[in-house]
Motif scaffolding. Sequence first.
Motif, PDB file in Angstrom:
ATOM      1  N   VAL A   1      23.679   3.376 -37.584  1.00  6.54           N
ATOM      2  CA  VAL A   1      22.419   3.917 -38.053  1.00  6.54           C
ATOM      3  C   VAL A   1      22.488   5.442 -38.060  1.00  6.54           C
ATOM      4  CG1 VAL A   1      21.506   3.673 -35.695  1.00  6.54           C
ATOM      5  CG2 VAL A   1      19.938   4.098 -37.591  1.00  6.54           C
ATOM      6  N   ALA A   2      22.076   6.045 -39.175  1.00  9.32           N
ATOM      7  CA  ALA A   2      21.895   7.493 -39.222  1.00  9.32           C
ATOM      8  C   ALA A   2      20.542   7.798 -38.597  1.00  9.32           C
ATOM      9  CB  ALA A   2      21.954   7.977 -40.666  1.00  9.32           C
ATOM     10  N   TRP A   3      20.521   8.759 -37.667  1.00  8.83           N
ATOM     11  CA  TRP A   3      19.328   8.947 -36.835  1.00  8.83           C
ATOM     12  C   TRP A   3      19.311  10.359 -36.264  1.00  8.83           C
ATOM     13  CZ3 TRP A   3      15.823   5.078 -36.695  1.00  8.83           C
ATOM     14  CH2 TRP A   3      14.772   5.157 -35.780  1.00  8.83           C
ATOM     15  N   PRO A   4      18.147  10.905 -35.928  1.00  9.43           N
ATOM     16  CA  PRO A   4      18.115  12.179 -35.200  1.00  9.43           C
ATOM     17  C   PRO A   4      18.775  12.040 -33.828  1.00  9.43           C
ATOM     18  CG  PRO A   4      15.980  11.676 -36.150  1.00  9.43           C
ATOM     19  CD  PRO A   4      16.805  10.429 -36.290  1.00  9.43           C
ATOM     20  N   GLU A   5      19.239  13.152 -33.282  1.00 14.20           N
ATOM     21  CA  GLU A   5      19.865  13.095 -31.965  1.00 14.20           C
ATOM     22  C   GLU A   5      18.838  12.904 -30.853  1.00 14.20           C
ATOM     23  OE1 GLU A   5      21.418  16.720 -30.181  1.00 14.20           O
ATOM     24  OE2 GLU A   5      20.687  17.874 -31.903  1.00 14.20           O
ATOM     25  N   MET A   6      17.567  12.907 -31.189  1.00  7.90           N
ATOM     26  CA  MET A   6      16.488  12.673 -30.233  1.00  7.90           C
ATOM     27  C   MET A   6      15.737  11.418 -30.658  1.00  7.90           C
ATOM     28  SD  MET A   6      13.464  15.338 -29.128  1.00  7.90           S
ATOM     29  CE  MET A   6      12.538  15.184 -30.675  1.00  7.90           C
ATOM     30  N   GLY A   7      15.204  10.680 -29.681  1.00  9.41           N
ATOM     31  CA  GLY A   7      14.460   9.476 -29.999  1.00  9.41           C
ATOM     32  C   GLY A   7      15.323   8.234 -30.038  1.00  9.41           C
ATOM     33  N   ILE A   8      16.551   8.346 -29.550  1.00  7.82           N
ATOM     34  CA  ILE A   8      17.465   7.204 -29.479  1.00  7.82           C
ATOM     35  C   ILE A   8      17.102   6.316 -28.291  1.00  7.82           C
ATOM     36  CG2 ILE A   8      19.877   6.520 -29.134  1.00  7.82           C
ATOM     37  CD1 ILE A   8      20.632   9.236 -30.456  1.00  7.82           C
ATOM     38  N   GLU A   9      16.815   6.943 -27.165  1.00  9.05           N
ATOM     39  CA  GLU A   9      16.531   6.185 -25.946  1.00  9.05           C
ATOM     40  C   GLU A   9      15.255   5.370 -26.077  1.00  9.05           C
ATOM     41  OE1 GLU A   9      16.390   7.061 -21.161  1.00  9.05           O
ATOM     42  OE2 GLU A   9      15.327   8.424 -22.502  1.00  9.05           O
ATOM     43  N   GLU A  10      14.202   5.960 -26.654  1.00 11.80           N
ATOM     44  CA  GLU A  10      12.936   5.244 -26.696  1.00 11.80           C
ATOM     45  C   GLU A  10      12.993   4.020 -27.613  1.00 11.80           C
ATOM     46  OE1 GLU A  10      10.241   8.299 -27.810  1.00 11.80           O
ATOM     47  OE2 GLU A  10      10.948   8.464 -29.870  1.00 11.80           O
ATOM     48  N   ARG A  11      13.961   3.982 -28.505  1.00  9.83           N
ATOM     49  CA  ARG A  11      14.176   2.787 -29.327  1.00  9.83           C
ATOM     50  C   ARG A  11      15.136   1.800 -28.664  1.00  9.83           C
ATOM     51  NH1 ARG A  11      10.491   2.294 -33.584  1.00  9.83           N
ATOM     52  NH2 ARG A  11      10.209   4.319 -34.563  1.00  9.83           N
ATOM     53  N   LYS A  12      15.681   2.196 -27.524  1.00  8.94           N
ATOM     54  CA  LYS A  12      16.611   1.354 -26.752  1.00  8.94           C
ATOM     55  C   LYS A  12      17.866   0.977 -27.546  1.00  8.94           C
ATOM     56  CE  LYS A  12      12.989  -0.615 -23.806  1.00  8.94           C
ATOM     57  NZ  LYS A  12      13.313   0.236 -22.650  1.00  8.94           N
ATOM     58  N   PHE A  13      18.313   1.876 -28.407  1.00 10.08           N
ATOM     59  CA  PHE A  13      19.507   1.588 -29.190  1.00 10.08           C
ATOM     60  C   PHE A  13      20.745   1.414 -28.313  1.00 10.08           C
ATOM     61  CE2 PHE A  13      17.746   3.928 -33.170  1.00 10.08           C
ATOM     62  CZ  PHE A  13      17.003   2.819 -33.487  1.00 10.08           C
ATOM     63  N   TYR A  14      20.728   2.000 -27.129  1.00 11.29           N
ATOM     64  CA  TYR A  14      21.874   1.884 -26.223  1.00 11.29           C
ATOM     65  C   TYR A  14      22.160   0.435 -25.836  1.00 11.29           C
ATOM     66  CZ  TYR A  14      18.020   1.824 -22.851  1.00 11.29           C
ATOM     67  OH  TYR A  14      16.854   1.533 -22.184  1.00 11.29           O
ATOM     68  N   GLU A  15      21.208  -0.452 -26.071  1.00  8.18           N
ATOM     69  CA  GLU A  15      21.435  -1.865 -25.771  1.00  8.18           C
ATOM     70  C   GLU A  15      22.274  -2.561 -26.848  1.00  8.18           C
ATOM     71  OE1 GLU A  15      17.243  -2.660 -23.313  1.00  8.18           O
ATOM     72  OE2 GLU A  15      17.550  -3.564 -25.293  1.00  8.18           O
ATOM     73  N   VAL A  16      22.335  -1.982 -28.058  1.00 10.03           N
ATOM     74  CA  VAL A  16      23.009  -2.672 -29.167  1.00 10.03           C
ATOM     75  C   VAL A  16      24.081  -1.831 -29.860  1.00 10.03           C
ATOM     76  CG1 VAL A  16      21.184  -4.340 -29.661  1.00 10.03           C
ATOM     77  CG2 VAL A  16      21.038  -2.029 -30.637  1.00 10.03           C
ATOM     78  N   VAL A  17      24.142  -0.537 -29.579  1.00 11.31           N
ATOM     79  CA  VAL A  17      25.219   0.323 -30.093  1.00 11.31           C
ATOM     80  C   VAL A  17      25.680   1.240 -28.967  1.00 11.31           C
ATOM     81  CG1 VAL A  17      24.757   0.378 -32.573  1.00 11.31           C
ATOM     82  CG2 VAL A  17      23.443   1.833 -31.047  1.00 11.31           C
TER      83      VAL A  17
ATOM     84  N   ALA B   1      15.946  16.852 -26.319  1.00  8.91           N
ATOM     85  CA  ALA B   1      17.205  16.270 -26.778  1.00  8.91           C
ATOM     86  C   ALA B   1      18.302  16.426 -25.726  1.00  8.91           C
ATOM     87  CB  ALA B   1      17.627  16.917 -28.090  1.00  8.91           C
ATOM     88  N   ASP B   2      18.361  17.580 -25.093  1.00 10.10           N
ATOM     89  CA  ASP B   2      19.379  17.805 -24.060  1.00 10.10           C
ATOM     90  C   ASP B   2      19.184  16.864 -22.874  1.00 10.10           C
ATOM     91  OD1 ASP B   2      20.538  19.778 -25.572  1.00 10.10           O
ATOM     92  OD2 ASP B   2      19.592  21.436 -24.503  1.00 10.10           O
ATOM     93  N   ARG B   3      17.940  16.687 -22.472  1.00 12.35           N
ATOM     94  CA  ARG B   3      17.665  15.768 -21.355  1.00 12.35           C
ATOM     95  C   ARG B   3      17.985  14.333 -21.747  1.00 12.35           C
ATOM     96  NH1 ARG B   3      13.183  19.430 -20.257  1.00 12.35           N
ATOM     97  NH2 ARG B   3      11.820  18.245 -21.634  1.00 12.35           N
ATOM     98  N   GLU B   4      17.660  13.986 -22.975  1.00 11.73           N
ATOM     99  CA  GLU B   4      17.921  12.618 -23.427  1.00 11.73           C
ATOM    100  C   GLU B   4      19.416  12.320 -23.471  1.00 11.73           C
ATOM    101  OE1 GLU B   4      17.101   9.631 -27.223  1.00 11.73           O
ATOM    102  OE2 GLU B   4      15.812  11.370 -26.921  1.00 11.73           O
TER     103      GLU B   4
END
Length: 345
Positions: free
Chosen positions: A218-234, A286-289
């Motif tokens: 997925v093309a995505w901003p470098e921020m807002g990845i965690e709140e979508r929980k993408f780390y569970e699937v990519v 973004a840095d904290r995320e």
Amino acid sequence: METREKREGLTRRQFVWSAAAGGLVAAVARAPGRAWAQAKPRVVLKAISVWEKPLIWNKPLFEFADRLDKKSGGEMQIEWRGGPESVPPFQSAEPVSKGVFEIVNTAPPFYASAVPESIAIYPEKASPRSLHAAGAVRLLDEIHREKLGVIFPGFAISGIGFTIITKAPARNLEFFKGKKIRTTPLYTPLLKALGAATVTIAPAEVYPALERGVVDGVAWPEMGIEERKFYEVVKYILLPTYYDVRTNLLINRTAFEKLSPSHQKLLMETVSEVEAWGNRIAREEADREQERLRKHGMEFIRLPEPEASRYLQIARDAIWEQIIKDSPKYGARLKEAFTKAAQMG
């Protein structure tokens, strides 16, 4: 900075909520134990967003409403009317254009079919101040008024980049040939130039698409990845980031022109304040995320030189080529204005 509003999912005190019965309007208390007048303010602007209410992309909208309420002494307030559950993201500009709502918190990929020139906000890295000084925002405002009947007052978030998140590590640009990558009109020129197959999916549907293997990344901003929980699937985040992530507000032109000159001035001054605020907090967030994503097990994969430089050049060239193709009237002028802003810093 951990605030009470943040802990409560970014619900900010300044928003005016419509009561279910009778459509009554009441100002939300600013702090525990402090009562505020319930009289209807002179100006109430109804706002929607392309993002779900708790997401970080709405934070500038809440900040904008808070400051506007405070600076106007309660004369100008914003009434939250919902996110994607109220209006589908890719249709959200139309009801603002028609005056059903006065404001939408959005980004060009969600309405580029109506204003393809709006994508020009992304390729060049420049501060909001430089973009105004170079005439880029003035030109965008002219185009939005002409094509959509809205004003483009400025930006909400800026100062961070975009990335591509993938299930397998992208260690070179050949990786993308034939891969299915979620896109929006913003990402499509780059992804096609890389040889990827593009799939348009609304933000809320990206997680299940990744989970089911509908897309490989997925093309995505470098921020807002965690709140979508993408780390569970990519697992892999590509560096360097490209473009400058910018979100913006759109305001119904007729509603804006009906405001008194003093209210118009106050609104635009508040937008300017929020632009500077959004530019600062986006980088901090973004840095904290990124640190939290590493703890979730995500890996950052950096392309080696000269592959990285080629990647960034492909991204810039592809999007400007598309903008100029889609807008013979404005494309070259936009490129000139945004390039000038980038040179100013």
